[in-house]
Design a protein around this motif. Structure first.
Motif, PDB file in Angstrom:
ATOM      1  N   ILE A 275       0.809  -1.199   0.000  1.00 16.20           N
ATOM      2  CA  ILE A 275       0.000   0.000   0.000  1.00 16.20           C
ATOM      3  C   ILE A 275       0.844   1.250   0.000  1.00 16.20           C
ATOM      4  CG2 ILE A 275      -2.183  -0.706   0.973  1.00 16.20           C
ATOM      5  CD1 ILE A 275      -0.859  -0.809   3.574  1.00 16.20           C
ATOM      6  N   ASP A 276       2.140   1.124   0.276  1.00 14.67           N
ATOM      7  CA  ASP A 276       2.951   2.328   0.435  1.00 14.67           C
ATOM      8  C   ASP A 276       3.459   2.884  -0.884  1.00 14.67           C
ATOM      9  OD1 ASP A 276       4.377   1.429   3.619  1.00 14.67           O
ATOM     10  OD2 ASP A 276       2.663   2.648   3.091  1.00 14.67           O
ATOM     11  N   ASP A 277       3.310   2.126  -1.982  1.00 15.15           N
ATOM     12  CA  ASP A 277       3.861   2.551  -3.262  1.00 15.15           C
ATOM     13  C   ASP A 277       3.374   3.927  -3.675  1.00 15.15           C
ATOM     14  OD1 ASP A 277       4.403  -0.392  -5.323  1.00 15.15           O
ATOM     15  OD2 ASP A 277       5.503   0.511  -3.683  1.00 15.15           O
ATOM     16  N   ASP A 278       2.069   4.100  -3.646  1.00 16.98           N
ATOM     17  CA  ASP A 278       1.494   5.319  -4.183  1.00 16.98           C
ATOM     18  C   ASP A 278       1.654   6.494  -3.240  1.00 16.98           C
ATOM     19  OD1 ASP A 278      -0.971   3.355  -5.724  1.00 16.98           O
ATOM     20  OD2 ASP A 278       0.621   4.461  -6.688  1.00 16.98           O
ATOM     21  N   ALA A 279       1.895   6.184  -1.982  1.00 14.88           N
ATOM     22  CA  ALA A 279       2.041   7.263  -1.026  1.00 14.88           C
ATOM     23  C   ALA A 279       3.461   7.802  -1.004  1.00 14.88           C
ATOM     24  CB  ALA A 279       1.644   6.792   0.366  1.00 14.88           C
TER      25      ALA A 279
ATOM     26  N   PRO B   8       6.704   9.801  -1.821  1.00 15.05           N
ATOM     27  CA  PRO B   8       6.805  11.139  -2.408  1.00 15.05           C
ATOM     28  C   PRO B   8       7.533  11.086  -3.738  1.00 15.05           C
ATOM     29  CG  PRO B   8       8.360  10.886  -0.615  1.00 15.05           C
ATOM     30  CD  PRO B   8       7.509   9.656  -0.616  1.00 15.05           C
TER      31      PRO B   8
ATOM     32  N   LYS C 207       6.233  10.590  -6.675  1.00 19.17           N
ATOM     33  CA  LYS C 207       5.484   9.908  -7.728  1.00 19.17           C
ATOM     34  C   LYS C 207       4.318  10.782  -8.157  1.00 19.17           C
ATOM     35  CE  LYS C 207       6.398   5.108  -7.099  1.00 19.17           C
ATOM     36  NZ  LYS C 207       5.819   3.795  -6.948  1.00 19.17           N
TER      37      LYS C 207
ATOM     38  N   GLY D   8       0.777  11.946  -8.646  1.00 22.27           N
ATOM     39  CA  GLY D   8      -0.467  11.586  -7.998  1.00 22.27           C
ATOM     40  C   GLY D   8      -0.309  11.277  -6.542  1.00 22.27           C
TER      41      GLY D   8
ATOM     42  N   PRO E 250      -0.026  12.005  -2.705  1.00 22.90           N
ATOM     43  CA  PRO E 250      -0.435  13.134  -1.875  1.00 22.90           C
ATOM     44  C   PRO E 250       0.787  13.796  -1.253  1.00 22.90           C
ATOM     45  CG  PRO E 250      -0.918  11.061  -0.793  1.00 22.90           C
ATOM     46  CD  PRO E 250      -0.428  10.712  -2.160  1.00 22.90           C
TER      47      PRO E 250
END
Lengths: 193, 99
Positions: free
Chosen positions: B86-90, B92, B94, B96, B98
């Motif tokens: 789950i940490d991939d998209d969070a 920094p 990248k 999109g 946040p």
């Protein structure tokens, strides 16, 4: 006698859980209940002296299936669509299948019958010869890993290919959602940076 | 003796099922599921003694482990609404992510 009473209670609980699984529409609760169903089934397998089957049921049914269903639940809706009216045809099909299965049990040998076909065919050979032929104390392990070792290897390869195929098709990145972004705490991002 | 303990345990399992059916909140149900798994572990241990074959204790241990993993998965699901990395998209930097 005592074991029969425990069996009866376990079966009653199993039936209650099954009825609730059919009745409830909240999919998360249904997932929890299917885990309970697997645990009860494994308990019944234990009372029938089948600890290896119970092992598999506990690991696959209660463990992995619950986790997989939760992963699916994260990608779909959280409650089931209610269907209008009573559905008689599916009920009749289920009842007919159940009757056919019960009818077929009349032809089966009694539980623990030493004269059952599976106990008089090749079973005695494996029980007598395995200690000399293959130096593995557990006969089930000897059959799985040695007598039919290539078969087991093939099964493992098939499961591996299926896993690789699913990973190649779906990738390992989750579907990004606003809910997920909101669920991330602020201090966690600071740790990552 | 062991039989009486098994019956008491089955009654406790019934109570857990009632809580699992009735809810009302999801956390009640998670807790009931975890407790039900613990009861199953104890029941397997006791059934071994009732049927004079107390060599099923290792299965009870396996159940305890599976119960733990399952509860962790359920709680992770609650926390992040997803399983997997789950940490991939969070992370920094990248697009999109946040900020």
């Amino acid at each position: 006698m005592n074991a029969i009473i425990i069996d009866l209670v376990l079966f009653t609980l199993l039936a209650a859980v099954a009825i609730q699984i059919v009745r409830l529409n909240h999919l998360f609760v249904v997932t929890m209940l299917s885990g309970v169903f697997s645990l009860l089934t494994a308990g019944l397998f234990i009372t029938m002296d089948a600890p290896d089957v119970a092992f598999t049921e506990a690991a696959v049914g209660a463990g992995i299936s619950t986790v997989l269903m939760l992963g699916t639940l994260a990608l779909t809706a959280h409650s089931q669509k209610t269907t209008k009216g009573t559905q008689t045809v599916p009920l009749l099909v289920v009842i007919a299948t159940g009757m056919a299965l019960i009818y077929s049990t009349f032809d089966m040998p009694a539980f623990g019958d030493p004269e059952a076909p599976s106990h008089v065919h090749v079973g005695p050979f494996y029980i007598e010869e395995t200690p000399e032929l293959i130096d593995v104390p557990n006969i089930v392990t000897a059959v799985l890993a040695s007598y039919r070792g290539f078969d087991t290897l093939g099964e493992v390869v098939v499961v591996f290919m299926a896993g690789v195929g699913v990973l190649a098709l779906l990738g390992h990145k989750p579907i990004r959602r606003a809910v997920e972004a909101r669920a991330q705490p602020a201090n966690r991002r600071e740790e990552d940076a | 003796m062991f039989f009486a303990a098994s019956l008491a345990l089955l009654a406790a399992m019934l109570l857990m099922l009632v809580r699992l059916f009735a809810g009302p909140s999801l956390y009640d149900r998670v807790l009931a599921l975890n407790a039900f798994g613990t009861k199953t572990v104890l029941l397997i241990g006791l059934v071994g003694f009732v049927t004079d074959r107390p060599d099923f204790m290792d299965i009870a241990l396996l159940y305890a482990l599976i119960n733990f993993v399952g509860t962790i998965a359920v709680l992770k699901f609650f926390r992040y609404r997803a399983l997997g990395d789950i940490d991939d998209d969070a992370a920094p930097g990248k697009p999109g992510a946040p900020s």
